[in-house]
Design an enzyme around this catalytic site. Structure first.
Site, PDB file in Angstrom:
ATOM      1  CE  LYS A   1       1.409  -4.377   8.635  1.00 22.85           C
ATOM      2  NZ  LYS A   1       0.656  -3.649   9.207  1.00 22.85           N
TER       3      LYS A   1
ATOM      4  CB  CYS B   1      -0.751   0.003   1.179  1.00 26.02           C
ATOM      5  SG  CYS B   1      -2.276  -1.137   0.909  1.00 26.02           S
TER       6      CYS B   1
HETATM    7  N1  LIG Z   1      -3.516  -5.148   1.712  1.00 32.32           N
HETATM    8  C1  LIG Z   1      -3.805  -4.061   2.561  1.00 32.32           C
HETATM    9  O1  LIG Z   1      -3.220  -3.958   3.731  1.00 32.32           O
HETATM   10  C2  LIG Z   1      -4.779  -3.340   2.080  1.00 32.32           C
HETATM   11  C3  LIG Z   1      -5.367  -2.200   2.891  1.00 32.32           C
HETATM   12  C4  LIG Z   1      -6.301  -1.342   2.698  1.00 32.32           C
HETATM   13  C5  LIG Z   1      -6.759  -1.542   1.405  1.00 32.32           C
HETATM   14  N2  LIG Z   1      -6.020  -2.092   0.345  1.00 32.32           N
HETATM   15  C6  LIG Z   1      -6.370  -2.000  -1.166  1.00 32.32           C
HETATM   16  O2  LIG Z   1      -7.188  -3.054  -1.299  1.00 32.32           O
HETATM   17  C7  LIG Z   1      -7.261  -3.535  -2.795  1.00 32.32           C
HETATM   18  C8  LIG Z   1      -6.792  -5.008  -2.798  1.00 32.32           C
HETATM   19  O3  LIG Z   1      -5.779  -5.237  -2.103  1.00 32.32           O
HETATM   20  P1  LIG Z   1      -5.139  -6.631  -1.549  1.00 32.32           P
HETATM   21  O4  LIG Z   1      -3.929  -6.509  -0.715  1.00 32.32           O
HETATM   22  O5  LIG Z   1      -6.116  -7.481  -1.023  1.00 32.32           O
HETATM   23  O6  LIG Z   1      -4.920  -7.361  -2.986  1.00 32.32           O
HETATM   24  P2  LIG Z   1      -4.604  -8.826  -3.437  1.00 32.32           P
HETATM   25  O7  LIG Z   1      -3.496  -8.929  -4.466  1.00 32.32           O
HETATM   26  O8  LIG Z   1      -4.099  -9.563  -2.092  1.00 32.32           O
HETATM   27  O9  LIG Z   1      -5.834  -9.401  -4.001  1.00 32.32           O
HETATM   28  C9  LIG Z   1      -6.684  -9.010  -4.651  1.00 32.32           C
HETATM   29  C10 LIG Z   1      -7.295 -10.339  -5.362  1.00 32.32           C
HETATM   30  O10 LIG Z   1      -8.396  -9.894  -6.302  1.00 32.32           O
HETATM   31  C11 LIG Z   1      -8.305 -10.937  -7.369  1.00 32.32           C
HETATM   32  N3  LIG Z   1      -8.653 -10.523  -8.757  1.00 32.32           N
HETATM   33  C12 LIG Z   1      -7.810  -9.578  -9.532  1.00 32.32           C
HETATM   34  N4  LIG Z   1      -8.695  -9.470 -10.549  1.00 32.32           N
HETATM   35  C13 LIG Z   1      -9.858 -10.171 -10.659  1.00 32.32           C
HETATM   36  C14 LIG Z   1     -11.092 -10.249 -11.541  1.00 32.32           C
HETATM   37  N5  LIG Z   1     -11.228  -9.648 -12.628  1.00 32.32           N
HETATM   38  N6  LIG Z   1     -11.897 -10.861 -10.888  1.00 32.32           N
HETATM   39  C15 LIG Z   1     -11.953 -11.403  -9.578  1.00 32.32           C
HETATM   40  N7  LIG Z   1     -10.665 -11.465  -8.835  1.00 32.32           N
HETATM   41  C16 LIG Z   1      -9.822 -10.724  -9.173  1.00 32.32           C
HETATM   42  C17 LIG Z   1      -6.838 -11.656  -7.365  1.00 32.32           C
HETATM   43  O11 LIG Z   1      -6.829 -12.746  -7.806  1.00 32.32           O
HETATM   44  C18 LIG Z   1      -6.780 -11.458  -5.895  1.00 32.32           C
HETATM   45  O12 LIG Z   1      -6.974 -12.634  -5.214  1.00 32.32           O
HETATM   46  C19 LIG Z   1      -5.973  -2.606  -3.345  1.00 32.32           C
HETATM   47  O13 LIG Z   1      -6.445  -1.485  -3.888  1.00 32.32           O
HETATM   48  C20 LIG Z   1      -5.258  -2.105  -2.014  1.00 32.32           C
HETATM   49  O14 LIG Z   1      -4.729  -1.134  -2.337  1.00 32.32           O
HETATM   50  C21 LIG Z   1      -5.184  -2.942   0.760  1.00 32.32           C
END
Ligand SMILES: NC(=O)c1ccc[n+]([C@@H]2O[C@H](COP(=O)([O-])OP(=O)(O)OC[C@H]3O[C@@H](n4cnc5c(N)ncnc54)[C@H](O)[C@@H]3O)[C@@H](O)[C@H]2O)c1
Length: 431
Positions: free
Chosen positions: A321, A261
């Site tokens: 982390k 992030c």
């Molecule tokens: N990781 C964090 O701590 C955190 C915290 C707050 C916000 N975010 C935000 O949340 C969002 C997701 O982050 P994350 O860390 O969970 O990502 P991630 O990569 O862990 O998960 C994303 C998931 O989406 C799936 N995906 C992608 N394209 C797809 C589609 N077309 N159809 C169905 N599934 C699909 C992927 O296979 C994957 O499992 C991002 O925008 C991130 O910035 C993340």
């Protein structure tokens, strides 16, 4: 309520599991069939404390399902969350192809009024683009809401179940009322549900991550100055943190921030501002300070050893982390790459991130099953991630296993006086 969460990653899986935990019926959707099969078989694709138990219980009680069938999940839901990744694009902006791709698919599947929620971190204007993508595919009524997520990996369940606040950007009463109802059970302790326009909600997430990244880079620079003038950053941190206007959190210097992030969100905000003709100078500096800080320990190693060629460094901690297996943008990656470039060998240990590191580095580094195995024959120990198990180690054993008793502490978890008394040559950050 009936809910679909599209994207079953660090955010989507936590959101889906926690919504089910409060009694909703949730379908977690992902295009990654292997991930969905794993979850159906009761295995977890990621490590997040407490998540496995909630997933298992709600799956058994049939409130939480896993599927690759997006249309069926959407048709069966009142609210559909979009929680897919928004990785960094080539020019630093957030890459919205997954979000918009999913929006088109949702549009094609709609069969009744549905609220579509942007949970992914997305730049200002995305709610309007999601709305346009859906409208291009359907004549069914729908609303698009922005609901950025503020959870921290490593404490994600607690953060989602007891948020400091819930931010909802909505342009109409109907979706606003539904979202307030959904989050009611999560805010009984008095945390506010903040209703606002979608642009402000979208920008709030970038502003939050950027100010946190700024605090980290600021403290890293204070630590660097401490080293030059002979001050102790720990004392400075305590002195400034006790000022209520400043507060104590996010004042710890270290080897820089990483994760999926902060790095990408700082870059995306700089890029969004630039697209509007504005140079976000503070954030540009935050990033550049962070890039140098990631290599701070290697610089200290070079100062101590001179040439690093032929040396072996033991690394404790690889994840960006503690309490996660996530290594996206982790300082450990920069440190390992630099050490390998300089001809040093690396023996590494992490309680949860070994599989991730194996995928990244293969046999270019030695990955150890136990923390002390990493020290065997190494010239020095470098602490990169502050997992609890590294806080009170058996220092005698460390000294016996290392070729020379040298410790580079990138997280300031040991006391310099104690380390020196034990006979270590000890380096930390800003002390
Ligand atoms: N990781 C964090 O701590 C955190 C915290 C707050 C916000 N975010 C935000 O949340 C969002 C997701 O982050 P994350 O860390 O969970 O990502 P991630 O990569 O862990 O998960 C994303 C998931 O989406 C799936 N995906 C992608 N394209 C797809 C589609 N077309 N159809 C169905 N599934 C699909 C992927 O296979 C994957 O499992 C991002 O925008 C991130 O910035 C993340």
């Amino acid at each position: 309520m009936k809910i679909a969460v599209v994207g079953t990653g660090y955010v989507g899986l936590v959101v889906g599991a926690c919504l089910a935990e409060n009694g909703n019926n949730v379908a977690c959707v992902d295009r990654d069939a292997a991930k969905i099969d794993m979850l159906r078989a009761g295995r977890m694709p990621i490590y997040e404390p407490g998540l496995e138990e909630i997933v298992r219980r709600n799956h058994e009680e049939e409130r939480l399902a896993f599927t690759t069938d997006l249309p069926a999940a959407v048709q069966d839901s009142d609210i559909v969350f979009i929680a897919v990744g928004t990785p960094q694009g080539e020019d630093g902006s957030a890459d919205l192809q997954h979000v918009l791709g999913v929006a088109h698919k949702i549009g094609r599947a709609l069969s009744k009024y549905t609220v579509i929620v942007d949970k992914s971190t997305v730049p200002v204007g995305t709610a309007a683009r999601v709305k346009a993508a859906i409208a291009a595919e359907t004549t069914q009524p729908f609303s698009v809401v922005s609901n950025p997520e503020f959870l921290k990996q490593g404490a994600a369940i607690e953060d989602f179940m007891k948020p400091d606040r819930v931010v909802i950007g909505s342009d109409d009463e109907r979706s606003a009322a539904l979202m307030k109802e959904l989050y009611g059970p999560f805010t009984r302790t008095g945390a506010p549900i903040m209703m606002m326009d979608t642009a402000s909600a979208e920008l709030s997430k970038y502003a939050a991550n950027s100010i946190l990244a700024t605090r980290i880079s600021f403290m890293n620079e204070i630590a660097n100055v401490c080293e030059l003038v002979g001050a102790d950053v720990d004392q400075v941190r305590r002195a400034i943190g006790s000022d209520r206007r400043i507060g104590t959190s996010f004042l710890f210097p270290g080897v820089g921030y990483g994760g999926s992030c902060f790095p990408k969100d700082v870059k995306a905000l700089v890029r969004s501002a630039r697209d509007k003709g504005y140079e976000f100078r503070i954030l540009e500096a935050v990033e550049s300070v962070n890039d140098s800080q990631k290599l701070k320990l290697v610089c200290k190693m070079q100062e101590h050893f001179g040439e690093l060629k032929g040396r072996t460094i033991a690394l404790w901690g690889l994840a960006f982390k503690p309490r996660t297996d996530d290594m996206r943008e982790a300082p450990a990656i920069s440190i390992i790459n630099r050490l390998l470039e300089l001809g040093a060998g690396v023996r590494a240990y992490d309680p949860e991130a070994a599989d991730t590191a194996r995928r990244l580095f293969g046999d270019r580094i030695a990955l150890c099953e136990k923390s002390y195995d990493a020290l065997n024959g190494a010239d020095a120990l470098a602490v990169v991630t502050e997992w609890n198990e590294f806080r009170e180690p058996d220092f005698k054993r460390i000294k016996q296993l290392l070729k020379t008793p040298v410790v580079f502490d990138g997280r300031n978890i040991y006391s310099p006086e104690h380390m020196r008394a034990l006979g270590f040559t000890y380096f930390s950050i800003g002390r």
